[in-house]
Structures are given as C-alpha cells and as structure tokens.
Design an enzyme around this catalytic site. Structure first.
Site, short mmCIF file in Angstrom:
data_model
loop_
_atom_site.label_atom_id
_atom_site.label_comp_id
_atom_site.label_asym_id
_atom_site.label_seq_id
_atom_site.Cartn_x
_atom_site.Cartn_y
_atom_site.Cartn_z
N TYR A 96 -1.08 10.91 -16.99
CA TYR A 96 0.01 11.78 -16.51
C TYR A 96 0.06 13.09 -17.30
N GLU A 138 4.93 1.37 -13.52
CA GLU A 138 3.55 0.89 -13.66
C GLU A 138 3.43 -0.01 -14.89
N TYR A 187 -3.37 -6.57 -1.99
CA TYR A 187 -4.76 -6.11 -2.06
C TYR A 187 -5.25 -6.05 -3.50
N ARG A 203 -11.99 1.42 -4.28
CA ARG A 203 -11.28 1.37 -3.01
C ARG A 203 -10.43 0.10 -3.00
N GLN A 204 -9.40 0.12 -2.14
CA GLN A 204 -8.52 -1.04 -2.05
C GLN A 204 -8.98 -1.94 -0.89
N VAL A 279 -9.75 -3.74 11.64
CA VAL A 279 -9.86 -4.39 10.33
C VAL A 279 -8.48 -4.63 9.71
N PHE A 404 -4.11 1.64 5.59
CA PHE A 404 -5.41 1.51 4.92
C PHE A 404 -5.94 2.89 4.54
N THR A 406 -4.43 6.98 2.72
CA THR A 406 -3.55 7.63 1.76
C THR A 406 -2.37 8.28 2.46
C1 LIG Z 1 -3.89 -1.09 0.81
C2 LIG Z 1 -5.26 -0.96 1.45
C3 LIG Z 1 -5.89 -2.09 1.95
C4 LIG Z 1 -7.15 -1.98 2.56
N1 LIG Z 1 -7.76 -3.11 3.05
C5 LIG Z 1 -8.96 -3.03 3.64
C6 LIG Z 1 -9.61 -4.20 4.15
O1 LIG Z 1 -9.09 -5.31 4.06
N2 LIG Z 1 -10.83 -4.06 4.74
C7 LIG Z 1 -11.43 -2.83 4.87
O2 LIG Z 1 -12.54 -2.76 5.41
N3 LIG Z 1 -10.83 -1.71 4.39
C8 LIG Z 1 -9.63 -1.78 3.77
N4 LIG Z 1 -9.04 -0.64 3.27
C9 LIG Z 1 -9.77 0.65 3.36
C10 LIG Z 1 -10.72 0.80 2.16
O3 LIG Z 1 -9.96 0.94 0.97
C11 LIG Z 1 -11.62 2.04 2.24
O4 LIG Z 1 -10.85 3.17 2.53
C12 LIG Z 1 -12.71 1.90 3.28
O5 LIG Z 1 -13.54 0.78 2.98
C13 LIG Z 1 -13.57 3.18 3.34
O6 LIG Z 1 -14.08 3.46 2.07
P1 LIG Z 1 -15.52 4.11 1.89
O7 LIG Z 1 -15.73 4.39 0.45
O8 LIG Z 1 -16.54 3.30 2.60
O9 LIG Z 1 -15.37 5.44 2.70
P2 LIG Z 1 -15.08 6.90 2.12
O10 LIG Z 1 -16.29 7.46 1.49
O11 LIG Z 1 -13.82 6.84 1.34
O12 LIG Z 1 -14.85 7.69 3.47
C14 LIG Z 1 -14.26 7.15 4.60
C15 LIG Z 1 -12.85 7.68 4.76
O13 LIG Z 1 -12.79 9.10 4.69
C16 LIG Z 1 -11.83 9.60 5.55
N5 LIG Z 1 -12.47 10.54 6.48
C17 LIG Z 1 -13.64 10.39 7.06
N6 LIG Z 1 -13.94 11.45 7.80
C18 LIG Z 1 -12.92 12.29 7.70
C19 LIG Z 1 -12.65 13.57 8.23
N7 LIG Z 1 -13.51 14.20 9.01
N8 LIG Z 1 -11.48 14.15 7.92
C20 LIG Z 1 -10.61 13.52 7.13
N9 LIG Z 1 -10.83 12.32 6.59
C21 LIG Z 1 -11.97 11.71 6.87
C22 LIG Z 1 -11.27 8.45 6.29
O14 LIG Z 1 -10.03 8.12 5.71
C23 LIG Z 1 -12.29 7.36 6.09
O15 LIG Z 1 -11.71 6.08 6.09
C24 LIG Z 1 -7.77 -0.72 2.66
C25 LIG Z 1 -7.13 0.41 2.14
C26 LIG Z 1 -5.89 0.30 1.54
C27 LIG Z 1 -5.23 1.54 0.98
C1 HEM Z 2 4.04 12.39 -10.85
C2 HEM Z 2 2.74 12.29 -10.69
C3 HEM Z 2 2.05 11.66 -9.50
C4 HEM Z 2 2.45 11.57 -8.20
C5 HEM Z 2 3.72 12.11 -7.59
C6 HEM Z 2 1.42 10.87 -7.48
C7 HEM Z 2 1.47 10.57 -6.13
C8 HEM Z 2 0.52 9.85 -5.43
C9 HEM Z 2 0.61 9.45 -4.04
C10 HEM Z 2 1.76 9.77 -3.11
C11 HEM Z 2 -0.50 8.75 -3.72
C12 HEM Z 2 -0.86 8.10 -2.38
C13 HEM Z 2 -0.38 6.67 -2.41
C14 HEM Z 2 -0.69 5.89 -1.17
O1 HEM Z 2 -1.73 6.11 -0.56
O2 HEM Z 2 0.12 5.03 -0.79
C15 HEM Z 2 -1.32 8.71 -4.91
C16 HEM Z 2 -2.55 8.13 -4.97
C17 HEM Z 2 -3.38 8.27 -6.05
N1 HEM Z 2 -3.06 8.74 -7.30
FE1 HEM Z 2 -1.30 9.54 -7.84
N2 HEM Z 2 0.41 10.55 -8.34
C18 HEM Z 2 0.74 11.01 -9.58
C19 HEM Z 2 0.00 10.88 -10.74
C20 HEM Z 2 -1.27 10.39 -10.78
C21 HEM Z 2 -2.07 10.28 -11.97
C22 HEM Z 2 -1.60 10.66 -13.37
C23 HEM Z 2 -3.28 9.77 -11.61
C24 HEM Z 2 -4.45 9.44 -12.50
C25 HEM Z 2 -5.30 10.25 -12.95
C26 HEM Z 2 -3.24 9.55 -10.18
C27 HEM Z 2 -4.27 9.06 -9.42
C28 HEM Z 2 -4.17 8.71 -8.09
C29 HEM Z 2 -5.28 8.19 -7.31
C30 HEM Z 2 -6.71 8.01 -7.81
C31 HEM Z 2 -4.78 7.90 -6.03
C32 HEM Z 2 -5.55 7.32 -4.83
C33 HEM Z 2 -5.98 8.45 -4.01
C34 HEM Z 2 -6.81 8.10 -2.83
O3 HEM Z 2 -6.91 6.93 -2.45
O4 HEM Z 2 -7.33 9.05 -2.27
N3 HEM Z 2 -2.01 9.93 -9.72
N4 HEM Z 2 -0.67 9.37 -5.92
#
Ligand SMILES: Cc1cc2nc3c(=O)[nH]c(=O)nc-3n(C[C@H](O)[C@H](O)[C@H](O)COP(=O)(O)OP(=O)(O)OC[C@H]3O[C@@H](n4cnc5c(N)ncnc54)[C@H](O)[C@@H]3O)c2cc1C
Ligand code: HEM
Ligand code: HEM
Length: 410
Positions: A96, A138, A187, A203-204, A279, A404, A406
């Site tokens: 942070y 956290e 997850y 990834r989640q 999925v 699934f 952001t």
């Molecule tokens: C809580 C949670 C639970 C999940 N559970 C599952 C699960 O059970 N099974 C599963 O298969 N996945 C699940 N996912 C999704 C998973 O985390 C990954 O996002 C997914 O596997 C894709 O990751 P990747 O690295 O292969 O793709 P990445 O390299 O991250 O790229 C793919 C992603 O990029 C984004 N993207 C692609 N093209 C574009 C574009 N042109 N413009 C904007 N955005 C774009 C999309 O969001 C796409 O999903 C979950 C996600 C979350 C947050």
């Molecule tokens: C006050 C400060 C912060 C705010 C308001 C904030 C807010 C958020 C929000 C809204 C998301 C999306 C959550 C979701 O998808 O449900 C997120 C994801 C995330 N945050 Fe933060 N965050 C903060 C600080 C940080 C810090 C300190 C880190 C660590 C370096 C961090 C790393 C990440 C990462 C890696 C993700 C996932 C992004 C993705 O999946 O693309 N964040 N945060």
C-alpha cells in the site's frame, strides 16, 4: 488521521477532473510503478493492465469511495469483496505504501499545476483512509487462514477433461499436511511462471467440488487469444494450465477466499437456486457437491446454460445427482444441442437461458420467500438474470453474484 470537511469538499470537487484524465493517469501509474518495482509484476494481471480493467477497478473504487467519503458504511460489502481478492494474491501492507506513493505521483505528473498541494494532500489522506480499512480487513483474513500465510506448493495429482474446453485439475499440497475446509463457492488463486513474460502471474479459480482434506479441485476453461493494441497472445494462465502443465507439475496456490458461497452449516432452510452459464458452473458444482456429500436436505434448483453440447462440463454429474435426489432439480439450456443428445434427458430447452420458460415454483422457487439465488456467468447474463429475478419480486439481498473478472460487469 481523518479528513477535514474542507478536504472532503476538495476530493468531491476534483473527482470529475481525475475521471477525465483516468486513462493517462493509469498508463503513467503502471508504467512507472512496475518499471521501478519489477517484483510487483507477479501480482498484477498483465492482460488486464493492457486492456485497462484493473486500472478501472482501482479508479472505480476510489471514485465510489470519494462519493461516499462522509458515509463509509455504504461501501463496506464492496470493500470486503476486494479485500478477499487482495488476500488471495497476498497483497501486503507494504504494497500500500508503494501503490499510494506511485498513484499520487502519477496524479501529480499528469495533472501538473492543476493539482495544488492542498488537493494532493487531501487525496493522500483519502487514499490512506481507505488503505487502512483494507489493510485491517486483509489482516483479519490472513489471521483466519491460520498458518497458511503465503503461496503454498501444490502438485497436480490429476488432470481430467470435463468438456472440449474445460479441464479439472486436482491439486494436492506438496507438504502433505491436511487442507483447511472452505465454503463451497469460494476460490483460490493459482500462481505460476509465464515464460513469455519472464515472471509469474496469478489468476483466481473457483473450487469446483466439496472440500476434501487431501486435495482441492478447480476446473479451468481454456480461453482464446487476447488482443491488446497491435499484438495478440494466447490467454496466459488458462493456456499454460491446459497445454503445458502435466500431472506431477507444481503450482503455487493461495488459501481459499471469497464472499460468494453457500454456508452448509447455516440455519436457513430456504431453497438454493443456482443459475450459471458457461464456466460459471464451477462454484455451483461445488455448492451442489457439498450439500449432497453432507446429506443436506435443502431444496436445490440447478439451472445452467451452455452454448453447445461439446462445451458442456459436468453434464452427467448433474443428471446423476438430480435423478438420485428428489429435493434437487435441474434445467439445462443448450443453445446448439448435438444430434445425439436427447431433450428432457440431456437438456431441456434448445435456446439461451430464459427464466420465463421455467416453472416459477419448482425451478425458480418463487413460492419460497427465503430462497437464495446464486448467479455466475458472463456480465450480460448476470445482469439479465438478476433483473428478471427482481421483476419477479426477488429482493436484491437474496441475489448473489460472482464475477470471473475485475470490477464492473463489463
Ligand atoms: C473469483 C473468480 C473465480 C474464477 N473462477 C474460474 C473458474 O472456476 N474457471 C475458469 O476457467 N476461470 C475462472 N476465473 C477466471 C480466471 O481467473 C482467469 O481470468 C481466466 O482463466 C483467464 O486467464 P488467462 O490468464 O488465461 O487469460 P488472460 O491472459 O488474463 O486474458 C484473458 C482475459 O483478458 C480479458 N480480455 C481479453 N481480450 C480483451 C479485450 N480485447 N479487451 C478487454 N479485455 C480483454 C478478458 O477478461 C479475458 O478473460 C475466475 C475469476 C475470478 C475473479
Ligand atoms: C486503497 C488502495 C486500493 C484499492 C482501492 C484497490 C482496489 C481494487 C479493486 C476494486 C480491485 C478489483 C477487485 C475485483 O475484481 O473484485 C482490485 C484488484 C487488484 N488489486 Fe487492488 N486496490 C488497492 C490497493 C492495492 C495494492 C496495494 C495492491 C498490491 C500491489 C493491489 C493489487 C491488486 C491486484 C493485483 C488486483 C487484481 C487485478 C486483476 O485481476 O486485474 N491493490 N483492487
Ligand atoms: C484518484 C482518483 C480517481 C477517480 C476519482 C477516478 C474516477 C474514475 C471513474 C468514475 C471512472 C469510470 C469508472 C467506471 O465506469 O466504473 C474511471 C475510469 C477509469 N480510470 Fe479513473 N479515477 C481516478 C484515478 C485513476 C487512476 C489512479 C487510474 C490508474 C491507476 C485511473 C484509470 C482509469 C481507467 C483506465 C478508466 C477506464 C476504465 C475502463 O475502461 O475499464 N483512474 N475513473
């Protein structure tokens, strides 16, 4: 220290300016942050950064926070959800400091003289007020995870195809110690090295089965290519898992987190209505499997939409479960059923999910005022289903959504 009334006014007045320059601030913020702190590359999602989702998530929450700055209670469920995600990626208090410093620096660099020292000071206070709330939440999540305080090595013990696109991974801890339980619907984060990026990515993935002390199961859909600007790359982690990772290989795994779950110990006898597409089925299978294994008699209605028969995962599991448990029913929407699948056995309707087609009481459980609705799938699907349920009189607090991706449901 909390914000003064003047600082609150300044924050609110500057939100539109920051919003206008959001993209420029993003680009600058990430470029400088990651260049000067390369170790953070493993935490931040490289694809989302390029496509702007993650920046939007941060900005969106700062904005939501700013507009409720004098009424913080309004935000708490949203903040809690972010904290679960942060915890699953092991975001630490020291991160942070770094993010706050670079965020304010980026705002200053992009906005120049428009950003007076007073405004910067007010935003710094605002950032830290929110950051402190999140750090505290956290911390309590990390404490609830007991001795599991960082990425833990898991071996892929089994890799089982569930459809042409989705594969289940059975993950067993290398240390051999028993695994903590979780609430079905939660997850884990999975982290592994991405050779083309020269660093790790995480990834989640929803857990897709009932808890077991010796392994976790996730089910991953292989995503197609991602286009960012002029370049295209295969979606990173899902492709690495499908194509490169074999049984016996090691992945780093987080403790389970997440707020989208059904608590099988809860004193609520309302029906569970599980509505998924694609999925998005994974957390629903975990909920179903847990309630079945625990021999819970709660009524469950499982509704799922698939694009075609070849991509449908867990079809026979759902059929077997519903046929052997009178309190569990299912409805499958299959937009393009294959020639060899049978209506009323393998699927019910050859179209997208349409809640007007199903039985309002047997399937939608509208006669049960305590029924709880779980929805997971693409953003548009979740919005449509949520709106339809509300139009049938289901209150918002009985509808739970899992995204699934952001931030917003885009
Ligand atoms: C809580 C949670 C639970 C999940 N559970 C599952 C699960 O059970 N099974 C599963 O298969 N996945 C699940 N996912 C999704 C998973 O985390 C990954 O996002 C997914 O596997 C894709 O990751 P990747 O690295 O292969 O793709 P990445 O390299 O991250 O790229 C793919 C992603 O990029 C984004 N993207 C692609 N093209 C574009 C574009 N042109 N413009 C904007 N955005 C774009 C999309 O969001 C796409 O999903 C979950 C996600 C979350 C947050
Ligand atoms: C006050 C400060 C912060 C705010 C308001 C904030 C807010 C958020 C929000 C809204 C998301 C999306 C959550 C979701 O998808 O449900 C997120 C994801 C995330 N945050 Fe933060 N965050 C903060 C600080 C940080 C810090 C300190 C880190 C660590 C370096 C961090 C790393 C990440 C990462 C890696 C993700 C996932 C992004 C993705 O999946 O693309 N964040 N945060
Ligand atoms: C500090 C105060 C800031 C405020 C109040 C703010 C406000 C907003 C708002 C309200 C939106 C529209 C969000 C939505 O539709 O959900 C937005 C979008 C966006 N913001 Fe900001 N922003 C701020 C700072 C930032 C910062 C620091 C970044 C980069 C880290 C950023 C990058 C973006 C991007 C890229 C978008 C477009 C998101 C998308 O298309 O998904 N903004 N901002």
């Amino acid at each position: 220290m909390s914000l003064t009334p003047d600082q609150v006014k300044l924050i609110k007045a500057t939100v539109p300016v920051l919003k206008e320059h959001g993209t420029a601030i993003t680009a600058h913020f990430y470029a400088v942050l990651l260049k000067e702190n390369p170790s953070l590359n493993g935490i931040f999602n490289q694809t989302n950064q390029k496509t702007g989702h993650q920046a939007g998530a941060l900005a969106g929450s700062l904005y939501a926070y700013a507009s409720h700055i004098d009424d913080l209670g309004v935000l708490s469920p949203a903040v809690e959800k972010i904290c679960h995600k942060h915890a699953s990626m092991y975001v630490r208090p020291e991160h942070y400091d770094v993010v706050g410093t670079y965020l304010l620096r980026a705002m200053g660099d992009v906005l120049g003289e428009a950003l007076t020292p007073e405004i910067l000071e007010a935003w710094g206070q605002a950032y830290w007020q929110l950051a402190n709330i999140m750090i505290k939440q956290e911390d309590s999540l990390y404490k609830s995870a007991g001795p599991w305080t960082s990425w833990r090595d898991f071996r892929i013990s089994k890799k089982i195809p569930e459809s042409s696109q989705t594969t289940s991974f059975y993950l067993s801890p290398v240390d051999g110690k028993p695994l903590p339980s979780y609430h079905p619907g939660q997850y884990i984060s999975v982290s592994t090295s991405v050779p083309s990026l020269h660093h790790d990515q995480n990834r989640q993935y929803s857990l897709s089965a009932a808890p077991s002390p010796d392994h976790y199961r996730i089910s991953v859909k292989r995503e197609s290519s991602v286009r960012t600007g002029d370049t295209t790359h295969p979606a990173y982690i899902s492709n690495i898992l499908h194509a490169d990772k074999k049984e016996g290989d090691i992945l780093q795994v987080s403790h389970p987190f997440g707020k989208f779950y059904a608590d099988s110990k809860e004193q609520n006898n309302g029906a569970l209505v599980l509505i998924s597409a694609g999925v998005g089925i994974t957390p629903m299978v975990s909920i179903l499997d847990t309630f079945v294994q625990e021999k819970q008699e709660r009524r469950i209605s499982f509704m799922h939409a698939t694009r075609s028969s070849d991509v449908q995962a867990f079809g026979s599991y759902i059929q077997d479960t519903t046929s052997t448990h009178p309190h569990i029913t299912s409805v499958i929407f299959n937009k393009h059923p294959a020639a060899d699948v049978k209506q009323d056995t393998d699927y019910n309707f050859a179209c997208r999910m349409d809640l007007d087609k199903v039985d309002k009481n047997k399937d939608l459980c509208l006669d049960d005022e305590e029924a709880v609705y779980y929805i997971c799938g693409p953003g548009g699907f979740m919005r449509d289903m949520g709106d339809r349920l509300k139009s049938f009189g289901v209150e918002e607090q009985r509808i739970k959504l899992e995204i699934f991706g952001t931030g917003n449901m885009s």
